[in-house]
Enzyme design. Sequence first.
Site, PDB file in Angstrom:
ATOM      1  N   ASP A  42     -47.077 -12.356  23.242  1.00 19.61           N
ATOM      2  CA  ASP A  42     -47.175 -13.791  23.553  1.00 19.61           C
ATOM      3  C   ASP A  42     -46.844 -14.035  25.024  1.00 19.61           C
ATOM      4  O   ASP A  42     -46.036 -14.889  25.360  1.00 19.61           O
ATOM      5  CB  ASP A  42     -46.218 -14.577  22.638  1.00 19.61           C
ATOM      6  CG  ASP A  42     -46.488 -16.081  22.668  1.00 19.61           C
ATOM      7  OD1 ASP A  42     -47.615 -16.499  23.039  1.00 19.61           O
ATOM      8  OD2 ASP A  42     -45.571 -16.852  22.332  1.00 19.61           O
ATOM      9  N   VAL A  90     -35.134 -25.332  22.293  1.00 17.32           N
ATOM     10  CA  VAL A  90     -34.165 -24.587  23.097  1.00 17.32           C
ATOM     11  C   VAL A  90     -33.152 -25.573  23.680  1.00 17.32           C
ATOM     12  O   VAL A  90     -33.530 -26.610  24.222  1.00 17.32           O
ATOM     13  CB  VAL A  90     -34.869 -23.811  24.232  1.00 17.32           C
ATOM     14  CG1 VAL A  90     -33.844 -23.036  25.061  1.00 17.32           C
ATOM     15  CG2 VAL A  90     -35.912 -22.858  23.671  1.00 17.32           C
ATOM     16  N   LYS A 107     -31.627 -20.967  21.094  1.00 15.43           N
ATOM     17  CA  LYS A 107     -32.954 -21.287  20.575  1.00 15.43           C
ATOM     18  C   LYS A 107     -32.885 -21.400  19.069  1.00 15.43           C
ATOM     19  O   LYS A 107     -32.475 -20.455  18.391  1.00 15.43           O
ATOM     20  CB  LYS A 107     -33.911 -20.173  20.992  1.00 15.43           C
ATOM     21  CG  LYS A 107     -35.310 -20.364  20.507  1.00 15.43           C
ATOM     22  CD  LYS A 107     -36.246 -19.460  21.254  1.00 15.43           C
ATOM     23  CE  LYS A 107     -37.643 -20.016  21.130  1.00 15.43           C
ATOM     24  NZ  LYS A 107     -38.537 -19.472  22.116  1.00 15.43           N
ATOM     25  N   GLY A 121     -35.966 -27.693  26.183  1.00 17.64           N
ATOM     26  CA  GLY A 121     -37.411 -27.767  25.980  1.00 17.64           C
ATOM     27  C   GLY A 121     -37.748 -27.376  24.560  1.00 17.64           C
ATOM     28  O   GLY A 121     -36.894 -26.929  23.800  1.00 17.64           O
ATOM     29  N   ARG A 122     -38.989 -27.577  24.199  1.00 17.62           N
ATOM     30  CA  ARG A 122     -39.409 -27.168  22.862  1.00 17.62           C
ATOM     31  C   ARG A 122     -40.834 -26.658  22.903  1.00 17.62           C
ATOM     32  O   ARG A 122     -41.658 -27.093  23.694  1.00 17.62           O
ATOM     33  CB  ARG A 122     -39.261 -28.297  21.854  1.00 17.62           C
ATOM     34  CG  ARG A 122     -39.855 -29.626  22.260  1.00 17.62           C
ATOM     35  CD  ARG A 122     -39.727 -30.637  21.136  1.00 17.62           C
ATOM     36  NE  ARG A 122     -38.334 -30.990  20.851  1.00 17.62           N
ATOM     37  CZ  ARG A 122     -37.900 -31.339  19.646  1.00 17.62           C
ATOM     38  NH1 ARG A 122     -38.725 -31.364  18.621  1.00 17.62           N
ATOM     39  NH2 ARG A 122     -36.633 -31.663  19.467  1.00 17.62           N
ATOM     40  N   GLY A 123     -41.100 -25.692  22.047  1.00 15.72           N
ATOM     41  CA  GLY A 123     -42.450 -25.163  21.916  1.00 15.72           C
ATOM     42  C   GLY A 123     -42.926 -25.454  20.504  1.00 15.72           C
ATOM     43  O   GLY A 123     -42.349 -26.294  19.804  1.00 15.72           O
ATOM     44  N   GLY A 124     -43.979 -24.752  20.064  1.00 16.64           N
ATOM     45  CA  GLY A 124     -44.562 -25.024  18.760  1.00 16.64           C
ATOM     46  C   GLY A 124     -43.632 -24.696  17.604  1.00 16.64           C
ATOM     47  O   GLY A 124     -43.740 -25.285  16.527  1.00 16.64           O
ATOM     48  N   MET A 125     -42.700 -23.768  17.814  1.00 22.93           N
ATOM     49  CA  MET A 125     -41.902 -23.348  16.656  1.00 22.93           C
ATOM     50  C   MET A 125     -40.422 -23.243  16.946  1.00 22.93           C
ATOM     51  O   MET A 125     -39.683 -22.637  16.170  1.00 22.93           O
ATOM     52  CB  MET A 125     -42.427 -22.028  16.108  1.00 22.93           C
ATOM     53  CG  MET A 125     -42.586 -20.955  17.142  1.00 22.93           C
ATOM     54  SD  MET A 125     -43.321 -19.511  16.362  1.00 22.93           S
ATOM     55  CE  MET A 125     -43.223 -18.346  17.693  1.00 22.93           C
TER      56      MET A 125
HETATM   57  N1  LIG Z   1     -33.149 -18.509  28.369  1.00 20.76           N
HETATM   58  C1  LIG Z   1     -33.601 -19.697  28.788  1.00 20.76           C
HETATM   59  N2  LIG Z   1     -32.998 -20.339  29.818  1.00 20.76           N
HETATM   60  C2  LIG Z   1     -33.459 -21.522  30.251  1.00 20.76           C
HETATM   61  N3  LIG Z   1     -34.518 -22.166  29.721  1.00 20.76           N
HETATM   62  C3  LIG Z   1     -35.165 -21.593  28.696  1.00 20.76           C
HETATM   63  C4  LIG Z   1     -34.751 -20.334  28.177  1.00 20.76           C
HETATM   64  N4  LIG Z   1     -35.601 -19.995  27.169  1.00 20.76           N
HETATM   65  C5  LIG Z   1     -36.479 -20.992  27.064  1.00 20.76           C
HETATM   66  N5  LIG Z   1     -36.246 -21.966  27.980  1.00 20.76           N
HETATM   67  C6  LIG Z   1     -37.004 -23.215  28.180  1.00 20.76           C
HETATM   68  O1  LIG Z   1     -37.254 -23.818  26.929  1.00 20.76           O
HETATM   69  C7  LIG Z   1     -38.643 -24.137  26.812  1.00 20.76           C
HETATM   70  C8  LIG Z   1     -39.070 -24.040  25.359  1.00 20.76           C
HETATM   71  O2  LIG Z   1     -39.088 -22.709  24.975  1.00 20.76           O
HETATM   72  P1  LIG Z   1     -39.939 -22.219  23.734  1.00 20.76           P
HETATM   73  O3  LIG Z   1     -39.450 -22.897  22.506  1.00 20.76           O
HETATM   74  O4  LIG Z   1     -39.901 -20.723  23.755  1.00 20.76           O
HETATM   75  O5  LIG Z   1     -41.387 -22.751  23.988  1.00 20.76           O
HETATM   76  P2  LIG Z   1     -42.582 -22.189  24.857  1.00 20.76           P
HETATM   77  O6  LIG Z   1     -42.292 -20.747  25.150  1.00 20.76           O
HETATM   78  O7  LIG Z   1     -43.758 -22.371  23.975  1.00 20.76           O
HETATM   79  O8  LIG Z   1     -42.617 -23.026  26.105  1.00 20.76           O
HETATM   80  C9  LIG Z   1     -39.332 -23.121  27.727  1.00 20.76           C
HETATM   81  O9  LIG Z   1     -40.536 -23.578  28.203  1.00 20.76           O
HETATM   82  C10 LIG Z   1     -38.317 -22.900  28.828  1.00 20.76           C
HETATM   83  O10 LIG Z   1     -38.546 -23.795  29.902  1.00 20.76           O
HETATM   84 MG   LIG Z   2     -41.038 -19.382  24.730  1.00 18.68          MG
END
Ligand SMILES: Nc1ncnc2c1ncn2[C@@H]1O[C@H](COP(=O)(O)OP(=O)(O)O)[C@@H](O)[C@H]1O
Ligand SMILES: [Mg+2]
Length: 330
Positions: free
Chosen positions: A146, A37, A52, A30-34
């Site tokens: 956050d 993962v 990440k 997945g990916r968030g704003g910054m």
């Molecule tokens: N330790 C982890 N194990 C499995 N999935 C993860 C883990 N950390 C993050 N993720 C997944 O990756 C996605 C993207 O994470 P992130 O970049 O932090 O964006 P956000 O927190 O804004 O959703 C998350 O929504 C989550 O579903």
């Molecule tokens: Mg996150």
Amino acid sequence: MARDTSLFSGRPSELVGRQVAGYRIEREIGRGGMAVVYRALDLRLERTVALKLLAPELARNDTFRLRFTHESRAAAAIDHPHIVPVYEAGETDGVLYIAMRYVDGSDLRHLLDRRGPLAPSTTLRIAAQVASALDAAHEHGLVHRDVKPGNILVARGTDSDHPEHTYLTDFGLTKKSLSLTGFTSVGQFVGTLDYVAPEQISGRPVDGRCDVYGFACVVFETLAARPPFRRDDDMALLWAHQYDQPPPLTEFRPDLPAAVDTVFDRALAKSPDDRHDSCLAFVAALRAAVAGREDTGHPPTVVAGAAGEERPQPPPRWAEPVFRTPGPAR
Ligand SMILES: Nc1ncnc2c1ncn2[C@@H]1O[C@H](COP(=O)(O)OP(=O)(O)O)[C@@H](O)[C@H]1O
Ligand SMILES: [Mg+2]
């Protein structure tokens, strides 16, 4: 993402199969704003991790780097069953990265989008776990800043009494106060404003009670399928957090007793002094309100899901635990 480092150039799928700092990337989670993962294999220990990679502009921001290093250490020092363990944090090719436990499950954002609001009993089980994580962090002098559904990971629990095991993640990964409204180099919004406390917005010093506010926004949304404040634009939303009265939860969940509204009014108070002292105190008050009991100030020692916690049966869709049959949620 920005096209200035090898790790972030090209499409994300180009990283699949590649080795980054001792990890072989398997797939994007997945990916968030910054950050992006990935599921990856730690080649030294041959274990699966979540890797990440933070956006390169964050590595260039000295304030962020300092906080990242400091808070990654602090978070790694907290050994807590509901905090995602950080295995390693470092830098490679100008990109900051964190390797952490891979949580096989779903984040709460995804769950809410897919299933709508959760049952009060499920909400309380998940909330109690997140609250214990936040309070433990606060005891270590760490404020999350956050708290949001995307940072709450829900995995399968150990047995039918504990159907979910919940993890909090992403300590120290927020930019500070007003930079919350910043944009990354590709114009993506950094973070959501749905859960931000009034004192964060105004740049006042924050402590654990800013997480009480953000956490209460998340719990509100878990029950109501919408956060307390919704506005047409970011400025109006920031204004609402600072000055508007949140709507009563029972407007969206008429099946719950009015006492829950009082609990949220307190947790979402504009002044930190008027909020619950801890996240667990908020959850205890909510549990008592849902059950129609008076909050004694002492959270019961019985585990969530025990007798006496359940309200009259909610509609079936809400009554389901997050996990019902064996196998991962996604
Ligand atoms: N330790 C982890 N194990 C499995 N999935 C993860 C883990 N950390 C993050 N993720 C997944 O990756 C996605 C993207 O994470 P992130 O970049 O932090 O964006 P956000 O927190 O804004 O959703 C998350 O929504 C989550 O579903
Ligand atoms: Mg996150």
